[in-house]
Design a protein around this motif. Structure first.
Motif, PDB file in Angstrom:
ATOM      1  N   LEU A 104       3.637  12.602  91.744  1.00 37.11           N
ATOM      2  CA  LEU A 104       4.901  12.679  91.009  1.00 37.11           C
ATOM      3  C   LEU A 104       6.086  12.276  91.879  1.00 37.11           C
ATOM      4  N   ILE A 105       6.100  12.757  93.114  1.00 37.58           N
ATOM      5  CA  ILE A 105       7.194  12.411  94.026  1.00 37.58           C
ATOM      6  C   ILE A 105       7.185  10.918  94.329  1.00 37.58           C
ATOM      7  N   ALA A 106       5.987  10.363  94.546  1.00 37.90           N
ATOM      8  CA  ALA A 106       5.880   8.923  94.813  1.00 37.90           C
ATOM      9  C   ALA A 106       6.379   8.117  93.619  1.00 37.90           C
ATOM     10  N   MET A 107       6.020   8.526  92.419  1.00 38.12           N
ATOM     11  CA  MET A 107       6.486   7.826  91.221  1.00 38.12           C
ATOM     12  C   MET A 107       7.993   7.931  91.063  1.00 38.12           C
ATOM     13  N   ARG A 108       8.534   9.081  91.431  1.00 40.49           N
ATOM     14  CA  ARG A 108       9.992   9.260  91.352  1.00 40.49           C
ATOM     15  C   ARG A 108      10.709   8.346  92.333  1.00 40.49           C
ATOM     16  N   LEU A 109      10.143   8.190  93.531  1.00 38.11           N
ATOM     17  CA  LEU A 109      10.779   7.361  94.551  1.00 38.11           C
ATOM     18  C   LEU A 109      10.704   5.883  94.201  1.00 38.11           C
TER      19      LEU A 109
END
Length: 292
Positions: A56-61
């Motif tokens: 999720l964090i990677a997708m947000r970045l």
């Protein structure tokens, strides 16, 4: 996971096939880890939750926005069902024979067909009903000599797992919303339950790397694909790909633990693979000839 060159139905077939293949490694990896039930459940679930947050964090970045996580009340209920199915499945694995588990869980598409018929008014097509009959026959051959008495609790948990999973798939089908992350975040429930049992004494796992790999990689792939599939396929169709675990899990156990499957297991597995493949080709062909 954009698949722009495929029709919606073929996207569903591809996603659920990948998910079913990943799910088939669940029982072998649990056995390779060699731990007690609550340690396995908690480690598997915690690894899934942590991997989900990393994704999720990677997708947000990279995308600049958060993907849909729990879109609406149907997703909350589906999440509870996915979490419960994880608990009941692991309980079944530890309390009955593997053959019993995969046989009973194989009734998932039949539960899905019934729930879709009752609540979504989606009457199964004749080809789906015919495929189900072949599946029942094939699974029956696989476990004809494997079912044994004395495993009432484990068998009941496997049956409950199939029913709960079918209900979650049906909810995903009914909502038509993006639920790819719902079953991953739902791992919080079995993680909390498992940790509550093991924290006083600590984890007991001989080879934790296997269960971490299972929870962090294989289960996220399996659950995301199988939870996304109902956007494009009916619940019974998605449920059929859960049967890949029934076919492939004994094969992986044979390759990894040198436990040779019985002849009837191989025959029944061949019937199941043929039924799934024939049904998928038939449905994909039917969808492709429909007018736009």
């Amino acid at each position: 996971m954009p698949l722009p060159h495929l029709s919606d139905h073929r996207k569903g077939l591809l996603l659920t096939a990948i998910g079913g293949l990943a799910l088939s490694m669940d029982i072998p990896l649990v056995r390779l880890a060699d731990g007690d039930i609550w340690s396995i459940l908690s480690a598997r679930s915690v690894a899934t939750v942590l991997a989900t947050f990393v994704i999720l964090i990677a997708m947000r970045l990279f995308a600049g926005r958060w993907p849909p996580l729990v879109p609406g009340r149907p997703s909350l209920l589906a999440g509870l069902l996915y979490g419960l199915s994880s608990v009941t499945f692991v309980l079944a694995v530890f309390n009955t024979a593997t053959a019993n588990v995969v046989f009973i869980v194989a009734f998932n598409p039949m539960f899905g067909a019934l729930l879709s018929w009752l609540f979504l008014k989606e009457k199964p097509q004749p080809v789906t009903l015919i495929a189900m009959l072949f599946m029942i026959f094939g699974v029956g051959l696989i476990v004809r000599e494997g079912l044994s008495s004395g495993h009432v609790f484990g068998d009941a948990m496997a049956l409950l797992s199939a029913l709960v999973l079918a209900a979650a798939i049906t909810l995903g089908r009914a909502s038509r919303r993006e639920m790819g992350f719902v079953p991953l975040l739902a791992a919080i429930l079995p993680a909390a339950l498992g940790l509550a049992q093991v924290l006083p004494s600590g984890l007991s796992i001989a080879h934790p790397g296997w269960i971490v790999f299972n929870g962090a990689i294989m289960m996220p792939v399996a659950f995301w694909c199988l939870a996304t599939g109902p956007r494009y396929l009916s619940a019974p169709e998605v449920g059929m790909f859960y049967l890949l675990e029934t076919v492939l899990a004994p094969i992986w156990v044979w390759l990894i633990f040198a436990e040779t499957p019985a002849t009837m297991t191989l025959v029944g597995g061949a019937i199941l693979v043929a039924a799934i493949a024939a049904h998928s080709v038939w449905m994909a062909k039917g969808k492709s000839v429909q007018p736009a």
